[in-house]
Design an enzyme around this catalytic site. Structure first.
Site, PDB file in Angstrom:
ATOM      1  N   SER A 103      43.834  38.512  36.507  1.00 22.19           N
ATOM      2  CA  SER A 103      42.582  37.824  37.649  1.00 22.19           C
ATOM      3  C   SER A 103      41.624  38.577  37.417  1.00 22.19           C
ATOM      4  O   SER A 103      40.732  39.299  36.155  1.00 22.19           O
ATOM      5  CB  SER A 103      43.200  36.744  39.019  1.00 22.19           C
ATOM      6  OG  SER A 103      41.880  36.084  39.242  1.00 22.19           O
ATOM      7  N   ASP A 236      35.007  35.791  37.312  1.00 20.18           N
ATOM      8  CA  ASP A 236      36.623  36.520  37.686  1.00 20.18           C
ATOM      9  C   ASP A 236      36.813  37.196  36.379  1.00 20.18           C
ATOM     10  O   ASP A 236      36.290  35.634  35.477  1.00 20.18           O
ATOM     11  CB  ASP A 236      37.734  36.882  38.822  1.00 20.18           C
ATOM     12  CG  ASP A 236      38.629  35.785  38.259  1.00 20.18           C
ATOM     13  OD1 ASP A 236      38.254  34.236  37.321  1.00 20.18           O
ATOM     14  OD2 ASP A 236      39.643  35.405  38.761  1.00 20.18           O
ATOM     15  N   ASP A 238      39.618  35.554  34.561  1.00 19.36           N
ATOM     16  CA  ASP A 238      40.222  34.631  33.397  1.00 19.36           C
ATOM     17  C   ASP A 238      39.267  33.062  34.135  1.00 19.36           C
ATOM     18  O   ASP A 238      39.371  32.682  33.509  1.00 19.36           O
ATOM     19  CB  ASP A 238      41.416  34.753  33.886  1.00 19.36           C
ATOM     20  CG  ASP A 238      41.300  34.205  35.339  1.00 19.36           C
ATOM     21  OD1 ASP A 238      41.078  34.448  36.260  1.00 19.36           O
ATOM     22  OD2 ASP A 238      42.853  33.491  35.542  1.00 19.36           O
TER      23      ASP A 238
END
Length: 442
Positions: A103, A236, A238
């Site tokens: 993430s 972010d 992903d």
């Protein structure tokens, strides 16, 4: 290995160190394959995606090896946003989806997120069952091993996802700046926002989230002001979360995005059951804004999987977190930063209002969040030297604020969050609690 693998959002840690090793990834691949075929049905395929981290290749390969070792085929979709993997898993009727990503964490970390065949993150009960499989000795009989599965590569895997989002709404003539965090958004954002100015869209495996993306919006804010753009969107690594920037360069975080979308969806009769779901980390201002709009507010524990579960239970079409995970259940099964950006574009185009005016629907209470590194994580209520300070601060703030003290689900941290009537008092109260945590648990 008695430590719990799953945290708030899957398994996460420093890449090439336990638990984020190829050995663990292979065990996860085996376990997911067995978990989803436990009913004895014909084994379906498992999708495997990743973000742009250097360690993604290593973990992806290990996951695929574990899947194939259990007699199931693995479908590699390469670099894609997490919500794209969730969408494809459900669309292609795969048995499960696995995303290799940490993430918003730095490139030195990585993680594994697992989706059910319907594209939803696993429940805590499912995670516990899966974890038992991962950490237990392999029960495979040497004399009768399964026929190995194969690894297939799905070319142009982003196409169905891009087409899905493109059919929901259009960007219109808005002038936009996008920060792709040198992550997975770099592959699909130019397709969805063809005329936008792109920042941090050249991933090299080591620059994901590095001074960019949803955690570092400084460059985006400056670029929006410099080019007089209508808005900026920061994803972010992903692309499952979004932080927006209005035309003045001011950030618009998840809570305000939820408030904007809630008001618009209610006006358009799109807000199912007149309900919005968020977590305990949401600002008091969101609750008050929703109350003023006459919208029912459901509060869950931290984590977008808890938000999604509550949305399913309550029949809600909107939910999310202040961190920028926003779920639109009519279109997607998990948080989706790209979809959220498109929805904000839709609202701006429909209303003709700038993002700053839309964001004014919610007043943000002063909030201070302090992350305290801890050596252990006992039940906080069992630590009197901390809990008494928390109670004292709550009594001091009364109805003019609130306190939330909780452990991080992915790091050795205790998060101390305080909201109050003024910045100074809020900071003083948070510091008082953080000091007690350091002395007792640091």
């Amino acid at each position: 290995m008695t430590a719990r693998l799953f945290g708030t959002d899957g398994i996460r840690g420093a890449a090439n160190s336990w638990p984020m090793t190829p050995e663990t990834a292979m065990a996860v691949g085996r376990a997911v394959a067995r978990f989803m075929t436990a009913d004895g049905q014909s084994p379906p395929r498992i999708l495997v995606g990743k973000d742009t981290r250097l360690s993604g290749d290593m973990l992806e390969s290990a996951l695929c090896a574990g899947i194939c070792a259990s007699g199931v085929d693995a479908i590699r979709v390469d670099v894609l946003p997490t919500p794209a993997v969730a969408y494809l898993t459900a669309m292609l009727k795969a048995g499960a989806g696995i995303m290799v990503s940490a993430s918003h964490n730095p490139w030195t970390d990585n993680g594994i997120k697992i989706f059910s065949h319907k594209g939803h993150k696993l429940s805590p009960v499912q995670e516990a069952e899966l974890e038992a499989l991962i950490l237990s000795p392999e029960p495979m009989a040497a004399a009768n091993p399964p026929v190995p599965g194969r690894v297939f590569h799905l070319m142009d895997a982003e196409e169905p996802y891009v087409e899905c989002l493109s059919n929901i709404t259009a960007v219109g003539s808005l002038s936009l700046v996008l920060d792709c965090a040198n992550g997975a958004a770099a592959r699909v954002a130019p397709r969805l926002f063809p005329d936008a100015r792109l920042l941090s869209a050249d991933p090299d495996g080591r620059n994901i989230n590095e001074n960019c993306g949803s955690e570092h919006t400084e460059a985006l804010r400056a670029e929006v002001v410099k080019y007089r753009a209508d808005a900026g969107f920061a994803f972010d690594g992903d692309a499952d979360r979004l932080i927006a920037v209005d035309e003045t360069g001011a950030p618009v975080t998840g809570d305000r995005i939820i408030a904007i979308c809630a008001g618009f969806m209610k006006s358009e009769n799109l807000l199912k059951n007149n309900t919005v779901v968020s977590t305990v980390m949401s600002n008091i201002g969101l609750n008050r804004a929703l109350r003023d709009m006459g919208i029912y507010h459901v509060v869950t524990d931290v984590g977008d999987r808890h938000v999604t579960a509550a949305m399913l239970e309550k029949g809600a079409s909107l939910g999310g977190e202040d961190s920028g995970h926003i779920v639109f259940s009519d279109y997607q099964t998990t948080g989706d930063g790209l979809l959220t950006a498109l929805m904000l574009c839709r609202i701006m185009n429909h209303t003709g209002k700038p993002l700053s005016e839309l964001a004014a629907c919610m007043d943000v209470f002063p909030q201070v969040l302090i992350n305290v590194k801890v050596a252990r994580k006992p039940d906080l209520a069992s630590v009197p030297e901390v809990w008494q300070v928390v109670r004292d601060v709550e009594a001091r703030l009364g109805r003019e604020g609130r306190v939330l003290v909780r452990y991080s689900g992915t790091q050795p941290m205790c998060r101390v969050m305080v909201e109050g009537p003024s910045e100074d008092e809020t900071r003083q109260c948070a510091g008082q609690i953080a000091k007690a945590v350091v002395q007792a648990l640091g």
